[in-house]
Design a protein around this motif. Structure first.
Motif, mmCIF file in Angstrom:
data_model
loop_
_atom_site.group_PDB
_atom_site.id
_atom_site.type_symbol
_atom_site.label_atom_id
_atom_site.label_comp_id
_atom_site.label_asym_id
_atom_site.label_seq_id
_atom_site.Cartn_x
_atom_site.Cartn_y
_atom_site.Cartn_z
ATOM 1 N N ARG A 192 42.409 62.560 29.119
ATOM 2 C CA ARG A 192 41.312 63.641 28.950
ATOM 3 C C ARG A 192 41.347 64.333 27.849
ATOM 4 N NH1 ARG A 192 44.276 65.169 33.932
ATOM 5 N NH2 ARG A 192 44.370 67.173 33.115
ATOM 6 N N PRO A 196 37.496 61.409 26.737
ATOM 7 C CA PRO A 196 37.989 60.597 27.796
ATOM 8 C C PRO A 196 38.091 59.026 27.319
ATOM 9 C CG PRO A 196 36.912 62.026 28.865
ATOM 10 C CD PRO A 196 36.332 62.110 27.385
ATOM 11 N N SER A 212 36.640 54.654 24.157
ATOM 12 C CA SER A 212 35.934 55.745 24.932
ATOM 13 C C SER A 212 34.694 55.046 25.679
ATOM 14 C CB SER A 212 35.526 56.711 24.110
ATOM 15 O OG SER A 212 34.706 56.252 22.872
ATOM 16 N N ASN A 236 32.331 62.876 33.566
ATOM 17 C CA ASN A 236 32.949 63.530 32.430
ATOM 18 C C ASN A 236 32.530 64.778 32.407
ATOM 19 O OD1 ASN A 236 34.428 64.470 30.475
ATOM 20 N ND2 ASN A 236 33.324 63.218 28.833
ATOM 21 N N VAL A 241 37.162 64.210 35.564
ATOM 22 C CA VAL A 241 36.886 63.227 34.832
ATOM 23 C C VAL A 241 37.688 61.831 35.445
ATOM 24 C CG1 VAL A 241 37.896 62.082 32.414
ATOM 25 C CG2 VAL A 241 37.553 64.583 32.675
#
Length: 644
Positions: A192, A196, A212, A236, A241
């Motif tokens: 995280r 993320p 990502s 997100n 997340v």
């Protein structure tokens, strides 16, 4: 009132037991080794099992409709039972517990809900998704679920990641070995920090990184598809997340497995062949290994004869001797750091990139890529920038900036995103001049190859034309002229017939084509190109008469109509006018191998009548209705038709 409550509870318990006991354990019930509960649709089962020839007993969940034993979740991973005396029941506090024997007092595994669950109607229910849930069937409130505690398998619709509300961080852990489901040393989780991304660890060593999220997929998983098979949801936010992989068809049986060797694999069940088919795996090649080319290096496997590691623009090998021996572990260093941040630098663009590790990046989702570049240029500590979501449905958005050494960068042949690196004026000129590692040289090579191929084609055409003219004087050629369709000159077919017999070129008799098009009737015409009319694949589909596409000369017993219709359907998906609507090859292979998939409706093909021209504005009427032509408009090429 008290008597009424007791009567109601007893009646409710009886109804639940008589109607739903097959897929749940009631608070007053227990399970012995040999007892099994099934989900409502009998897709999954829960109970005791052993692996292979071992006599050790475990409690877990497995596929009930798959002939090959496939365990998807294990409760007592590190505490197997030595015999068949195991027992499952609720504790007085409401936890579901596994005991080594019927008389056992200390559980070897428990759901470990901290607060006491006082609900008398509490049950443990197995869903058709493979999720074992502790819940109150009266209120629907859940207290614990196996989906929050994955083992080595990720099932469809299982949420993976972190949610702040319940404080749960869902991650996968491998088995110790194929015969031991105990906790292994390979883990897979969402990182995280920064921006993320998914990380795989072997022990404490970072082994592989997905990259990502791009808005559609993980940047390091270009094969990831979100249209025809899976329904992927990525969240997100400050409170969550997570990622969820759904499937568009409930009949598709698929799972993602983290094995003990450090490989993540996706499998789908082939019901026809009764076996699991590997659909995707990672890491798969050298460039997938984390930080394969060291600090400030990047990996490129597009040239097999070349060392796959190169330094990022503005950098040079830290130890040239090791680099010459194809050892990039020491990475690269800045070539001339003193020349930066003096107002005379710019950004070199590296294309088709899996951007470096984003754990330490700065993120701003409210500015454009252009504004991101300006911000990076004003900040002397900023060494690179990129778009955050470059594949989002509403266009690229967000800004990522790097402020130090860059790790685990690689390029792809036809995937990835643009990555902008800060370099001085001299390096920028060299980079642009070399065309991103030889781009100009590659362009010249491609042009040369195209010219050579064109010359060879012209020579071949001249040779065939000369042979035709010579054959005309040797013997009468084969001809065909339908009574209602005049052909000014005979078609020479001898040479093509010879090649057809040798398998070089499939050949159809002109009579067959004429019959199939009703003597070239304009009623069957859907479009035309520079060399003639198109008489197939789209009007019949729109009318729901696609079966008419199948050749009537084919023996109906030699094929399955459903298979042929599926192939026609997939064919239409592959020729849709917009390239973004077409499936990739991995999706095509998946669709061909799974009869259960609900295929999306195809959109208009690119090569039939898509745009009609107005004759009054320059088109020619021919045999078409007034004001229209039946030909498709070709916006790419121009064909100059000349007489023979």
């Amino acid at each position: 009132m008290k008597i009424f409550f007791i009567f109601f509870f007893v009646l409710f318990s009886f109804l639940v037991h008589s109607c739903l006991s097959n897929n749940m354990i009631m608070r007053t019930q227990s399970m012995r080794d040999g007892d099994v509960i099934f989900s409502q649709g009998k897709r999954f089962a829960f109970g005791f099992f052993s692996l292979g020839t071992s006599k050790l007993r475990y409690v877990g969940i497995w596929y009930a409709q798959v002939s090959e034993q496939t365990i998807v979740w294990v409760a007592n991973r590190d505490h197997p039972i030595n015999d068949t005396s195991g027992h499952i029941k609720f504790s007085s506090r409401g936890n579901l517990c596994v005991y080594a024997s019927v008389n056992g007092t200390e559980p070897i595994w428990s759901t470990d809900v901290l607060d006491t669950i006082s609900e008398p109607a509490l049950v443990a229910k197995l869903s058709d998704l493979g999720n074992l849930v502790l819940l109150d069937p009266v209120t629907g409130k859940s207290f614990w679920e196996s989906f929050n505690h994955p083992t080595n398998t990720l099932l469809p619709f299982m949420k993976f990641g972190y949610t702040r509300q319940d404080g749960v961080d869902r991650f996968m852990t491998s088995w110790r070995s194929p015969g031991d489901p105990g906790f292994g040393n390979v883990t897979y989780r969402i990182e995280r920090r920064g921006f993320p991304q998914m990380m795989m660890y072997k022990g404490t060593t970072l082994w592989w990184r997905t990259g990502s999220w791009t808005g559609q997929r993980w940047s390091g998983v270009p094969e990831m598809t979100n249209k025809f098979i899976f329904n992927i949801s990525f969240v997100n936010s400050p409170d969550e997340v997570s990622i969820t992989y759904g499937v568009l068809s409930p009949l598709v049986i698929t799972r993602m497995v983290l094995n003990e060797t450090g490989t993540l694999q996706r499998f789908t069940w082939n019901g026809k062949d009764k076996k699991w088919i590997g659909f995707w795996s990672a890491p798969e090649e050298k460039c997938d290994s984390y930080n394969h080319c060291g600090l400030n290096g990047y990996c490129d496997t597009t040239s097999p004869d070349k060392f796959e590691c190169s330094c990022l623009p503005g950098h040079e090998p830290k130890t040239p001797q090791a680099w010459n021996l194809r050892d990039a572990s020491d990475g690269c260093k800045r070539s001339n750091a003193a020349s930066l941040c003096n107002g005379r630098e710019g950004f070199a663009k590296l294309k088709r990139v899996k951007v470096p590790n984003t754990s330490g990046v700065s993120v701003d989702m409210n500015i454009t890529l252009k504004e991101c570049g300006k911000r990076c240029l004003r900040n002397c500590s900023c060494v690179a920038y990129a778009s955050a979501y470059h594949e989002s449905e509403d266009g690229a958005k967000g800004c990522l900036t790097w402020h130090g050494d860059m790790l685990d960068t690689r390029t792809y042949l036809s995937a990835g995103q643009d990555f902008y690196l800060r370099v001085d004026k001299a390096e920028l000129a060299r980079w642009n001049g070399s065309g991103s590692s030889g781009k100009r040289r590659l362009f010249l090579i491609l042009i040369s190859m195209i010219v050579v191929v064109m010359l060879l084609m012209i020579m071949l055409f001249c040779f065939i034309r000369k042979r035709r003219q010579a054959n005309r004087h040797k013997k009468p050629p084969s001809t065909f002229a339908p009574s209602s369709f005049d052909i000014e000159e005979p078609f020479v077919l001898e040479e093509l017939e010879d090649k057809s017999r040798k398998g070089e070129l499939p050949l159809f008799e002109l009579s067959t084509i004429a019959a199939a098009t009703n003597n070239f009737s304009f009623q069957h015409k859907l479009g035309a190109g520079g060399f003639g009319a198109v008489y197939k694949i789209w009007g019949l589909w729109q009318k729901g008469e696609a079966r008419e596409i199948i050749d009537t000369l084919m023996d109906a017993e030699s094929y399955e109509e459903s298979e042929v219709m599926k192939c026609i359907h997939i064919g239409f998906l592959c020729v849709q006018e917009r390239a973004s609507d077409r499936p990739d090859m991995s999706s095509v292979v998946f669709m061909l191998g799974h009869n259960a998939i609900d295929l999306p409706s195809p959109k208009h093909p690119a090569f039939t009548v898509g745009r009609k021209r107005n004759v009054k504005n320059g088109g020619s009427s021919g045999n078409c209705p007034s004001g229209e032509t039946g030909s498709s408009v070709n916006d790419v090429t121009l064909t100059d038709v000349q007489g023979r």
